[in-house]
Design a protein around this motif. Structure first.
Motif, mmCIF file in Angstrom:
data_model
loop_
_atom_site.group_PDB
_atom_site.id
_atom_site.type_symbol
_atom_site.label_atom_id
_atom_site.label_comp_id
_atom_site.label_asym_id
_atom_site.label_seq_id
_atom_site.Cartn_x
_atom_site.Cartn_y
_atom_site.Cartn_z
ATOM 1 N N SER A 55 1.216 15.473 -12.626
ATOM 2 C CA SER A 55 0.074 16.132 -13.264
ATOM 3 C C SER A 55 0.028 17.614 -12.917
ATOM 4 O O SER A 55 -0.330 18.433 -13.755
ATOM 5 C CB SER A 55 -1.233 15.451 -12.860
ATOM 6 O OG SER A 55 -1.520 15.707 -11.502
ATOM 7 N N ARG A 98 1.035 7.044 -6.567
ATOM 8 C CA ARG A 98 -0.054 8.011 -6.746
ATOM 9 C C ARG A 98 0.428 9.430 -6.473
ATOM 10 O O ARG A 98 0.045 10.373 -7.164
ATOM 11 C CB ARG A 98 -1.226 7.683 -5.822
ATOM 12 C CG ARG A 98 -2.017 6.509 -6.278
ATOM 13 C CD ARG A 98 -3.214 6.316 -5.399
ATOM 14 N NE ARG A 98 -3.699 4.973 -5.522
ATOM 15 C CZ ARG A 98 -4.517 4.397 -4.677
ATOM 16 N NH1 ARG A 98 -4.942 5.055 -3.627
ATOM 17 N NH2 ARG A 98 -4.921 3.173 -4.859
ATOM 18 N N ALA A 99 1.233 9.591 -5.452
ATOM 19 C CA ALA A 99 1.768 10.918 -5.130
ATOM 20 C C ALA A 99 2.643 11.425 -6.277
ATOM 21 O O ALA A 99 2.571 12.608 -6.644
ATOM 22 C CB ALA A 99 2.557 10.874 -3.824
ATOM 23 N N ASP A 149 2.366 10.579 -9.445
ATOM 24 C CA ASP A 149 1.463 10.928 -10.544
ATOM 25 C C ASP A 149 0.815 12.283 -10.309
ATOM 26 O O ASP A 149 0.667 13.083 -11.230
ATOM 27 C CB ASP A 149 0.388 9.858 -10.730
ATOM 28 C CG ASP A 149 0.921 8.602 -11.393
ATOM 29 O OD1 ASP A 149 2.004 8.676 -12.013
ATOM 30 O OD2 ASP A 149 0.266 7.551 -11.278
ATOM 31 N N TYR A 150 0.431 12.544 -9.065
ATOM 32 C CA TYR A 150 -0.193 13.823 -8.737
ATOM 33 C C TYR A 150 0.788 14.969 -8.955
ATOM 34 O O TYR A 150 0.451 15.978 -9.572
ATOM 35 C CB TYR A 150 -0.687 13.823 -7.292
ATOM 36 C CG TYR A 150 -1.216 15.157 -6.852
ATOM 37 C CD1 TYR A 150 -2.472 15.590 -7.264
ATOM 38 C CD2 TYR A 150 -0.453 15.993 -6.049
ATOM 39 C CE1 TYR A 150 -2.958 16.828 -6.880
ATOM 40 C CE2 TYR A 150 -0.927 17.226 -5.654
ATOM 41 C CZ TYR A 150 -2.177 17.637 -6.078
ATOM 42 O OH TYR A 150 -2.654 18.862 -5.689
ATOM 43 N N ARG A 178 0.829 -1.211 0.000
ATOM 44 C CA ARG A 178 0.000 0.000 0.000
ATOM 45 C C ARG A 178 0.855 1.249 0.000
ATOM 46 O O ARG A 178 0.487 2.251 -0.603
ATOM 47 C CB ARG A 178 -0.945 -0.015 1.191
ATOM 48 C CG ARG A 178 -2.007 -1.062 1.035
ATOM 49 C CD ARG A 178 -3.019 -1.012 2.088
ATOM 50 N NE ARG A 178 -3.995 -2.066 1.859
ATOM 51 C CZ ARG A 178 -4.877 -2.439 2.724
ATOM 52 N NH1 ARG A 178 -4.935 -1.869 3.898
ATOM 53 N NH2 ARG A 178 -5.737 -3.389 2.441
ATOM 54 N N ASP A 231 1.994 1.817 -3.562
ATOM 55 C CA ASP A 231 0.894 2.369 -4.360
ATOM 56 C C ASP A 231 0.669 3.845 -4.027
ATOM 57 O O ASP A 231 0.472 4.672 -4.920
ATOM 58 C CB ASP A 231 -0.401 1.592 -4.121
ATOM 59 C CG ASP A 231 -0.378 0.215 -4.754
ATOM 60 O OD1 ASP A 231 0.479 -0.026 -5.630
ATOM 61 O OD2 ASP A 231 -1.214 -0.626 -4.353
ATOM 62 N N LEU A 232 0.707 4.176 -2.756
ATOM 63 C CA LEU A 232 0.521 5.557 -2.340
ATOM 64 C C LEU A 232 1.636 6.441 -2.877
ATOM 65 O O LEU A 232 1.401 7.557 -3.354
ATOM 66 C CB LEU A 232 0.465 5.646 -0.813
ATOM 67 C CG LEU A 232 0.236 7.022 -0.227
ATOM 68 C CD1 LEU A 232 -1.132 7.556 -0.650
ATOM 69 C CD2 LEU A 232 0.314 6.952 1.287
#
Length: 191
Positions: A144, A137-138, A140-141, A130, A133-134
């Motif tokens: 972006s 995601r961070a 990717d954020y 997890r 994955d977190l």
């Protein structure tokens, strides 16, 4: 100093530090007094249960007016020589309750001890998966958000050649002046 901070400090002092010192003195007495050791063991058992209650019911506790003041008074009541509330609380409430459920508690603790390694591995594996994955995601954020500006987009790009990425040193020429003719360094004053 706020009353909450003062109450917490007094709780640490009178609920933890002072009883710990008294317990230390009881252990180090020559010859040791079994009644004092028993008293302080009972106190720490009650204190641990109170701390567990605080941790479990944390949100609810904040709704109780003057909870920390009541807790401080209760802790002093437990060890104060004239009241010795520890004897009353332990023998009246805690001892009968624990004796009733002791076999069940022992069985569960024995199971946890035997399977502690498996449980630890399960939680570590779950956390790392997890956590990974977190982390992605961070990233990717951030990427972006960075894509809104061309300079930051190329800097945060995880693909492409390193030569494509701008360098912070590209902004500065030798001697510390910016290449774009913007701000200059202040000249040094002579001594």
């Amino acid at each position: 100093m706020s009353t909450e901070l003062l109450t917490k400090f007094l709780t640490l002092l009178f609920g933890y530090a002072m009883p710990a010192l008294e317990c230390f003195k009881a252990i180090e007495q020559r010859p040791g007094r079994a009644d004092q050791l028993r008293f302080w063991c009972e106190y720490w058992i009650i204190l641990v249960l109170l701390v567990m209650f605080d941790e479990i019911a944390g949100v609810l506790i904040s709704k109780i007016p003057m909870y920390y003041e009541l807790k401080l008074a209760f802790l002093v009541y437990l060890w104060y020589p004239k009241t010795r509330g520890t004897d009353i609380v332990y023998e009246t409430f805690l001892q009968p309750l624990v004796m009733q459920y002791q076999p069940n508690i022992e069985a569960r603790l024995q199971y946890l001890r035997a399977n502690a390694g498996d449980i630890l591995v399960f939680y570590l594996k779950n956390f790392t998966e997890r956590g990974y994955d977190l982390f992605l995601r961070a990233l990717d954020y951030v990427r972006s958000q960075a894509s809104r500006g061309s300079r930051t987009r190329s800097f945060f790009s995880f693909r492409g050649d390193r030569a494509e990425r701008p360098s912070f040193t590209d902004d500065y020429a030798i001697g510390g002046e910016r290449r774009d003719g913007g701000r200059h360094r202040r000249p040094r004053s002579g001594y």
